[in-house]
Motif scaffolding. Sequence first.
Motif, PDB file in Angstrom:
ATOM      1  N   VAL A 196       0.835  -1.205   0.000  1.00 41.42           N
ATOM      2  CA  VAL A 196       0.000   0.000   0.000  1.00 41.42           C
ATOM      3  C   VAL A 196       0.866   1.250   0.000  1.00 41.42           C
ATOM      4  O   VAL A 196       0.620   2.200  -0.753  1.00 41.42           O
ATOM      5  N   LEU A 197       1.895   1.261   0.835  1.00 40.87           N
ATOM      6  CA  LEU A 197       2.786   2.421   0.900  1.00 40.87           C
ATOM      7  C   LEU A 197       3.482   2.659  -0.435  1.00 40.87           C
ATOM      8  O   LEU A 197       3.632   3.807  -0.877  1.00 40.87           O
ATOM      9  N   LEU A 198       3.902   1.575  -1.081  1.00 40.92           N
ATOM     10  CA  LEU A 198       4.547   1.709  -2.387  1.00 40.92           C
ATOM     11  C   LEU A 198       3.578   2.316  -3.401  1.00 40.92           C
ATOM     12  O   LEU A 198       3.936   3.237  -4.152  1.00 40.92           O
ATOM     13  N   GLU A 199       2.354   1.823  -3.409  1.00 41.22           N
ATOM     14  CA  GLU A 199       1.344   2.353  -4.327  1.00 41.22           C
ATOM     15  C   GLU A 199       1.102   3.844  -4.092  1.00 41.22           C
ATOM     16  O   GLU A 199       1.070   4.632  -5.044  1.00 41.22           O
ATOM     17  N   ILE A 200       0.962   4.239  -2.831  1.00 44.38           N
ATOM     18  CA  ILE A 200       0.687   5.636  -2.514  1.00 44.38           C
ATOM     19  C   ILE A 200       1.867   6.532  -2.891  1.00 44.38           C
ATOM     20  O   ILE A 200       1.693   7.621  -3.448  1.00 44.38           O
ATOM     21  N   HIS A 201       3.073   6.055  -2.603  1.00 39.65           N
ATOM     22  CA  HIS A 201       4.237   6.880  -2.923  1.00 39.65           C
ATOM     23  C   HIS A 201       4.447   7.015  -4.427  1.00 39.65           C
ATOM     24  O   HIS A 201       4.803   8.091  -4.913  1.00 39.65           O
ATOM     25  N   VAL A 202       4.237   5.944  -5.157  1.00 42.67           N
ATOM     26  CA  VAL A 202       4.399   6.013  -6.611  1.00 42.67           C
ATOM     27  C   VAL A 202       3.323   6.888  -7.246  1.00 42.67           C
ATOM     28  O   VAL A 202       3.615   7.720  -8.123  1.00 42.67           O
ATOM     29  N   GLN A 203       2.089   6.760  -6.788  1.00 42.11           N
ATOM     30  CA  GLN A 203       0.981   7.462  -7.424  1.00 42.11           C
ATOM     31  C   GLN A 203       0.759   8.877  -6.881  1.00 42.11           C
ATOM     32  O   GLN A 203       0.256   9.742  -7.610  1.00 42.11           O
TER      33      GLN A 203
END
Length: 305
Positions: free
Chosen positions: A107-114
Amino acid sequence: MQGPEPRRRLPAFEKKRVSGRRDIVTIAVGFRCLEGAMLCADTKHTGQMALYDPKLFHKKYPNGARSIIAIVGNSSYACMGVRKCEAKLGGLSSPTLDQMVDAIESVLLEIHVQHIHPHPDRSTVEGPDFWLLMALWSPVDGLRTYSTAQTSVAPFPVYYCEGAGAYLGHYIIKPRYTDPHSHLAVAVSVAFTALQRIKSYDPDCGGYSQFLTLSNEGQISPVGQHEISQGEAFTEGFHDYAEFLYERLCDLDLPGNEVNKQFESFKKLVLQVRTKHQRDRETRKLLDELLAELTPSVPRKISSH
C-alpha cells in the motif's frame, strides 16, 4: 505556435525543505510493554492553521487480525494510507505478521508512486509526506510494533516516536524507558512526562492527549481521548521541584543542614502536588479504565526475561 507559459515555481527559499524526514504535524509515540503495546499522540495538526483531530485508529478484521495505527505528517494522505492499509489487511486470510507487513508495504509503495513522489511539494513542510506507527496482531503469531519510513516497515522492540516533537521525545523517553517488559502503567507514566514536556516546549504540539492499547491477546482498548492535564500537572510540578533541588545541591558550599532542609522542602512540595493529584483522579477515569482493559490477566510482576 508558442506553447503555454510554464507554471511558475516558487523560489527555493519560499519553501522550507525538510530533508525527507520532518513532518508538519506534531508527536506520536509507541511503546511495547508487558501487557502488549500502547500508542499515544497529541491531537494538534499544524499547517496553515492549527487543527485538532484524532491521530489514532483501530480495527478488528473478520480474519481475526487486529491493528492500531498512529498517523504523523500530512493528515489527508496519512488517513488515506490508513484506510487503504486496513482494506488490504482485511482481505488477507489467516494472516501472519509477515503477510500483514507485506500488505502494508504494498500500500505504501502504491501511494508513494501514485501520489507522494509526483507531488511538487514532496519533502516540504506543506507536502504530502506521512509516517505511521503501528501495533499489529495476528492470530497466528501474536503482536509486534512497527514504524514506517516512506515505503518500508520496520519493527521497533521498545519504543519509537515520530513527529515534530520526536527530537525531544527521544531525549525524554530513551533514558526512562528501556525495558519492553515494563508494565503498561510505567509506559503511561513516561508518556505523561514526554507529552507534557513536548507540548509545553514545541509550538507544533498540543491539544488533548490520546492513548490506545492492543494486548498480547489481541484485545483493543477504547481510544482514551481526554484531558490528562491533572497527570501532566503532577509531572510538571515534580520536575520543576526536582530541577530546583538540583540547582540548590549544585552549590557545594551549601551546609549539610541546608541540604537536609532542601530535601525536606522538596518532599513537602511533591506530597502537596501528589495529594491534589489524588483528589483529582476522577478526571483520569477514562485512562484508568483503559489500563483496566489489559491489566487483570497479567501478574503484577516484571518479567525476568
